[in-house]
Scaffold this motif. Structure first.
Motif, short mmCIF file in Angstrom:
data_model
loop_
_atom_site.label_atom_id
_atom_site.label_comp_id
_atom_site.label_asym_id
_atom_site.label_seq_id
_atom_site.Cartn_x
_atom_site.Cartn_y
_atom_site.Cartn_z
N ALA A 47 -7.94 5.66 9.36
CA ALA A 47 -7.55 7.01 8.98
C ALA A 47 -6.27 6.99 8.16
N GLU A 48 -5.35 6.12 8.52
CA GLU A 48 -4.12 6.00 7.74
C GLU A 48 -4.42 5.50 6.33
N GLN A 49 -5.35 4.55 6.23
CA GLN A 49 -5.72 4.05 4.90
C GLN A 49 -6.37 5.16 4.07
N THR A 50 -7.28 5.91 4.68
CA THR A 50 -7.97 6.97 3.94
C THR A 50 -7.02 8.08 3.53
N GLY A 51 -6.01 8.36 4.37
CA GLY A 51 -5.04 9.39 4.03
C GLY A 51 -4.26 9.09 2.77
N SER A 52 -4.22 7.81 2.36
CA SER A 52 -3.50 7.45 1.14
C SER A 52 -4.16 7.99 -0.11
N LEU A 53 -5.42 8.46 0.02
CA LEU A 53 -6.10 9.01 -1.16
C LEU A 53 -5.39 10.26 -1.69
#
Length: 439
Positions: A47-53
């Motif tokens: 989720a943290e990785q996807t939030g970088s979008l």
């Protein structure tokens, strides 16, 4: 072997473990539960990785370029040039509008919620598994204790029968009946010892300890009554709190987000790009000796890019059809899970009530069986009852005591499963059962 088992039980009584203690040990050992915890950490990291979008991408670069040029066809002896360029640049990329990215972030957040619900479900399942193994070991221990007591009583009856037979007061058939009952008790004891070892090994393997000894129920024990007493209240609680229903609902939400993300393939995307560069150049020529210069400069740019999809070979339409089918499957699964949970709650509620009633009946039957055995023994002593009557009364009492112990454990287990079905199983429920155990 019997003496060793009895000695082990007596030696380990002071070190017996409660249900709460063993559950805590299992939380730090059970691979299924620890795997679920790890999966939750994975979902949070994703989720943290996807939030970088939604965040900008900023980068810096530096370069040094040396350029040497020769012109051999010119008549001068020093033909060509030599230059050195040094550059430092800063770039920025920021998405302004991308609905597919928005839905990907929503999916990642739903995945975190789903993993957290799965972790709660795994924790409740672990509690039920530990309690089941705990009560299985107690039931096996009670069975062995009851059989040993019955064997002792049969041995005393066999000795009394032999004395009566030797003086001619009873026929040989009585002595043979008593011997047969004693042999059966020995065989039952061996089977009970083996079953106890198996149950204790299973409990050891579940909690990651060796030679675990569960605490027995207090004597006398009073099982707690079922609260609330209305099945409708339990069903309402199940529909509101059931982890299985929540998990199925989150799976449906994720499928809906996937459909929305697929449909977003038709929408344009807008992004912002900006850059700034600072450079220095040293230049010298060999064609005209002595001609050289140094220079500084900068370059900045900013722009907005709009990307409009026009045709992708019907890939987007095909993807939308696929996600719609997956969404319908998730919706049907949610409806099936809801029906299953409601039916399971109703069944578990009825089983708890019938279990409590059965325990009360068996407690009365145990008292009656003890009274009947005492009366039969007295009748045998005055010649009004035969040896077989005493043996049958002893067997009846032993069977009633085994049934009573099993009924108590089964009722406690189904009450835990009822709370698990309705999503209400917490540590306090395990502690409440622990209070029923001997200190």
């Amino acid at each position: 072997m019997l003496a060793a088992l009895v000695g082990l039980a007596a030696a380990s009584t002071a070190h017996a473990q409660s249900l709460s203690e063993l559950l805590e040990a299992a939380r730090n050992y059970d691979a299924t539960f620890l795997s679920s915890k790890a999966q939750t950490d994975v979902a949070r990291a994703r989720a943290e990785q996807t939030g970088s979008l939604r965040l900008p991408n900023i980068g810096a670069s530096a370069s040094v370029t040396r350029n040497n040029t020769d012109f051999p066809y010119l008549p001068s002896g020093s033909n060509g040039s030599l230059s050195t360029t040094r550059q430092v640049a800063l770039t920025l990329q920021q998405s302004l509008f991308n609905r597919a990215n928005d839905f990907s972030i929503d999916q990642a957040e739903s995945a975190v919620s789903l993993s957290e619900v799965s972790l709660l479900n795994a924790e409740q399942d672990l509690a039920v598994r530990v309690a089941q193994a705990y009560f299985d070991a107690l039931a096996a221990q009670d069975t062995l204790t009851t059989i040993q007591a019955s064997k002792k009583a049969v041995a005393e009856q066999l000795a009394a029968t032999r004395r009566s037979f030797e003086v001619g007061l009873v026929p040989i058939i009585d002595e043979r009946e008593a011997q047969a009952r004693f042999d059966l008790a020995v065989a039952q004891e061996l089977a009970a010892e083996s079953d106890l070892r198996s149950k204790l090994d299973a409990l050891d393997g579940l909690v990651g300890r060796r030679n675990v000894t569960p605490k027995s129920l207090r004597a006398p024990v009073a099982l707690p009554m079922l609260q609330p007493v209305s099945v409708d209240e339990w069903i309402t609680a199940a529909e509101r709190n059931s982890l299985r229903i929540r998990q199925a609902q989150l799976e449906l939400d994720t499928a809906r987000a996937e459909t929305a993300k697929a449909e977003a393939g038709h929408l344009p995307t807008v992004s912002l790009s900006a850059s700034y560069a600072r450079l220095q150049q040293d230049y010298a020529t060999r064609t005209i000796p002595g001609q050289a210069y140094d220079g500084f400069g900068s370059n900045g740019s900013i722009g907005i890019t709009v990307n409009v999809p026009l045709f992708a070979g019907f890939a987007i339409q095909g993807r939308v059809k696929e996600t719609l089918a997956l969404e319908e499957r998730a919706r049907l699964n949610l409806a099936d899970v809801r029906r299953t949970v409601v039916q399971g709650t109703r069944t578990a509620f009825d089983l708890v009530l019938s279990g409590l009633t059965r325990v009360k009946s068996l407690e009365t039957a145990e008292t009656s069986s003890k009274t009947a055995l005492e009366a039969t023994q007295k009748g045998y002593q005055v010649g009004m009852r035969v040896n077989l009557d005493v043996l049958n009364a002893q067997a009846q009492l032993s069977q009633t005591q085994r049934d009573l112990a099993k009924a108590r454990y089964d009722t406690l287990m189904i009450s835990l499963k009822l709370r698990q079905l309705t999503g209400q199983l917490v540590q306090g429920d395990i502690d409440a059962i622990t209070q029923l155990l001997a200190p």
